[in-house]
Write a protein that holds these residues in place. Structure first.
Motif, PDB file in Angstrom:
ATOM      1  N   ASP A  32      30.841  19.440 -19.061  1.00  0.00           N
ATOM      2  CA  ASP A  32      30.631  20.725 -19.470  1.00  0.00           C
ATOM      3  C   ASP A  32      31.658  21.363 -20.365  1.00  0.00           C
ATOM      4  N   GLY A  33      31.379  21.647 -21.167  1.00  0.00           N
ATOM      5  CA  GLY A  33      33.247  21.465 -22.529  1.00  0.00           C
ATOM      6  C   GLY A  33      33.925  20.707 -21.754  1.00  0.00           C
ATOM      7  N   PRO A  34      35.505  21.332 -21.857  1.00  0.00           N
ATOM      8  CA  PRO A  34      36.043  20.001 -21.788  1.00  0.00           C
ATOM      9  C   PRO A  34      36.111  19.500 -20.247  1.00  0.00           C
ATOM     10  N   GLU A  35      35.261  20.099 -19.716  1.00  0.00           N
ATOM     11  CA  GLU A  35      35.009  19.919 -17.846  1.00  0.00           C
ATOM     12  C   GLU A  35      34.971  17.790 -17.728  1.00  0.00           C
ATOM     13  N   TYR A  36      35.128  17.179 -16.960  1.00  0.00           N
ATOM     14  CA  TYR A  36      34.637  16.287 -16.507  1.00  0.00           C
ATOM     15  C   TYR A  36      33.864  16.822 -15.926  1.00  0.00           C
ATOM     16  N   ARG A  37      31.892  16.053 -15.720  1.00  0.00           N
ATOM     17  CA  ARG A  37      31.414  16.240 -14.328  1.00  0.00           C
ATOM     18  C   ARG A  37      31.082  15.141 -13.861  1.00  0.00           C
ATOM     19  N   GLY A  38      30.965  14.007 -14.484  1.00  0.00           N
ATOM     20  CA  GLY A  38      30.792  12.842 -13.620  1.00  0.00           C
ATOM     21  C   GLY A  38      30.323  12.147 -14.438  1.00  0.00           C
ATOM     22  N   HIS A  39      30.073  10.928 -14.492  1.00  0.00           N
ATOM     23  CA  HIS A  39      29.571   9.789 -15.332  1.00  0.00           C
ATOM     24  C   HIS A  39      27.712   9.111 -14.121  1.00  0.00           C
ATOM     25  N   CYS A  40      27.618   7.897 -15.238  1.00  0.00           N
ATOM     26  CA  CYS A  40      26.654   7.200 -14.821  1.00  0.00           C
ATOM     27  C   CYS A  40      26.793   5.949 -15.976  1.00  0.00           C
ATOM     28  N   LEU A  41      26.457   4.785 -15.419  1.00  0.00           N
ATOM     29  CA  LEU A  41      26.817   3.595 -15.198  1.00  0.00           C
ATOM     30  C   LEU A  41      25.348   2.947 -15.178  1.00  0.00           C
ATOM     31  N   PHE A  42      24.785   2.457 -16.303  1.00  0.00           N
ATOM     32  CA  PHE A  42      23.480   1.712 -16.881  1.00  0.00           C
ATOM     33  C   PHE A  42      23.835  -0.030 -17.423  1.00  0.00           C
ATOM     34  N   THR A  43      22.632  -0.861 -17.033  1.00  0.00           N
ATOM     35  CA  THR A  43      22.563  -2.032 -18.175  1.00  0.00           C
ATOM     36  C   THR A  43      20.679  -1.791 -18.662  1.00  0.00           C
ATOM     37  N   VAL A  44      20.871  -2.596 -19.816  1.00  0.00           N
ATOM     38  CA  VAL A  44      19.549  -3.124 -20.213  1.00  0.00           C
ATOM     39  C   VAL A  44      19.337  -3.941 -20.574  1.00  0.00           C
ATOM     40  N   GLU A  45      18.542  -4.544 -19.485  1.00  0.00           N
ATOM     41  CA  GLU A  45      17.561  -6.025 -19.805  1.00  0.00           C
ATOM     42  C   GLU A  45      16.777  -6.599 -20.989  1.00  0.00           C
ATOM     43  N   PRO A  46      15.989  -7.356 -20.928  1.00  0.00           N
ATOM     44  CA  PRO A  46      14.734  -7.227 -21.863  1.00  0.00           C
ATOM     45  C   PRO A  46      13.592  -6.492 -20.715  1.00  0.00           C
ATOM     46  N   GLY A  47      13.401  -5.217 -21.631  1.00  0.00           N
ATOM     47  CA  GLY A  47      12.581  -4.493 -21.022  1.00  0.00           C
ATOM     48  C   GLY A  47      12.526  -3.833 -20.577  1.00  0.00           C
ATOM     49  N   CYS A  48      14.094  -3.333 -19.735  1.00  0.00           N
ATOM     50  CA  CYS A  48      13.746  -2.929 -17.643  1.00  0.00           C
ATOM     51  C   CYS A  48      15.744  -2.207 -18.216  1.00  0.00           C
ATOM     52  N   THR A  49      15.511  -0.792 -18.144  1.00  0.00           N
ATOM     53  CA  THR A  49      16.755  -0.252 -18.196  1.00  0.00           C
ATOM     54  C   THR A  49      16.921   0.055 -16.187  1.00  0.00           C
ATOM     55  N   ARG A  50      18.463  -0.633 -16.444  1.00  0.00           N
ATOM     56  CA  ARG A  50      18.397  -0.405 -14.542  1.00  0.00           C
ATOM     57  C   ARG A  50      19.877   0.259 -14.489  1.00  0.00           C
ATOM     58  N   VAL A  51      19.420   1.120 -13.560  1.00  0.00           N
ATOM     59  CA  VAL A  51      20.476   2.454 -13.388  1.00  0.00           C
ATOM     60  C   VAL A  51      21.321   2.039 -12.206  1.00  0.00           C
ATOM     61  N   LEU A  52      22.410   1.627 -12.448  1.00  0.00           N
ATOM     62  CA  LEU A  52      23.052   1.228 -11.544  1.00  0.00           C
ATOM     63  C   LEU A  52      24.202   1.857 -10.572  1.00  0.00           C
ATOM     64  N   GLU A  53      24.763   3.496 -11.351  1.00  0.00           N
ATOM     65  CA  GLU A  53      25.494   4.499 -10.980  1.00  0.00           C
ATOM     66  C   GLU A  53      25.275   5.656 -11.337  1.00  0.00           C
ATOM     67  N   VAL A  54      25.235   7.026 -10.907  1.00  0.00           N
ATOM     68  CA  VAL A  54      25.328   7.940 -10.654  1.00  0.00           C
ATOM     69  C   VAL A  54      26.461   8.528  -9.795  1.00  0.00           C
ATOM     70  N   GLN A  55      27.418   9.348 -10.111  1.00  0.00           N
ATOM     71  CA  GLN A  55      28.552  10.277  -9.566  1.00  0.00           C
ATOM     72  C   GLN A  55      28.870  11.349 -10.506  1.00  0.00           C
ATOM     73  N   VAL A  56      28.184  12.801 -10.131  1.00  0.00           N
ATOM     74  CA  VAL A  56      27.932  13.480 -10.560  1.00  0.00           C
ATOM     75  C   VAL A  56      28.910  15.267  -9.981  1.00  0.00           C
ATOM     76  N   SER A  57      29.469  15.551  -9.965  1.00  0.00           N
ATOM     77  CA  SER A  57      30.290  16.808  -9.517  1.00  0.00           C
ATOM     78  C   SER A  57      29.459  17.778  -9.255  1.00  0.00           C
ATOM     79  N   ASP A  58      28.423  17.927  -8.956  1.00  0.00           N
ATOM     80  CA  ASP A  58      26.525  18.895  -8.823  1.00  0.00           C
ATOM     81  C   ASP A  58      25.216  18.109  -9.326  1.00  0.00           C
ATOM     82  N   PRO A  59      24.872  18.518  -8.321  1.00  0.00           N
ATOM     83  CA  PRO A  59      23.682  17.229  -7.518  1.00  0.00           C
ATOM     84  C   PRO A  59      22.706  17.749  -8.772  1.00  0.00           C
TER      85      PRO A  59
END
Length: 114
Positions: A32-59
């Motif tokens: 959010d501008g210069p402020e870190y608000r979180g991250h999201c990690l995922f993989t893309v396998e054949p045909g499917c995105t797997r969302v592994l983790e979402v860490q955010v400062s605001d739900p």
């Protein structure tokens, strides 16, 4: 303004993954501008995105993070997605797709009306 910035530096990605996930993990840093608000990690396998983790400062950022990961997977050819058992992701999945088996077709997230 909230931005989802793809993580392209291996050192930054390694610091977020911390050896917890395998495969070709991708990620977004949420700013959010210069402020870190979180991250999201995922993989893309054949045909499917797997969302592994979402860490955010605001739900309220969780939905956008999941959608950004699934969109990146769709752009790479994935037609469906699945979520890890992270409690926040389980709650998100239950709110949007309760009872829908994995993997969930991307069209249910982006193109389904009704």
């Amino acid at each position: 303004m909230i931005r989802m910035i793809p993580v392209e530096e291996p050192e930054v990605l390694d610091s977020l993954v911390q050896g917890r996930f395998s495969g070709a993990v991708r990620g977004y840093v949420i700013m959010d501008g210069p402020e870190y608000r979180g991250h999201c990690l995922f993989t893309v396998e054949p045909g499917c995105t797997r969302v592994l983790e979402v860490q955010v400062s605001d739900p309220s950022l969780l939905d956008g993070a999941v959608r950004a990961a699934v969109a990146a997977g769709e752009n790479a050819g994935a037609t469906a997605f699945a979520l890890s058992g992270q409690p926040e992701l389980v709650r998100w999945r239950d709110a949007w797709f309760k009872g829908c088996p994995d993997p969930i077709p991307n069209e249910r997230l982006f193109h389904f009306c009704g």
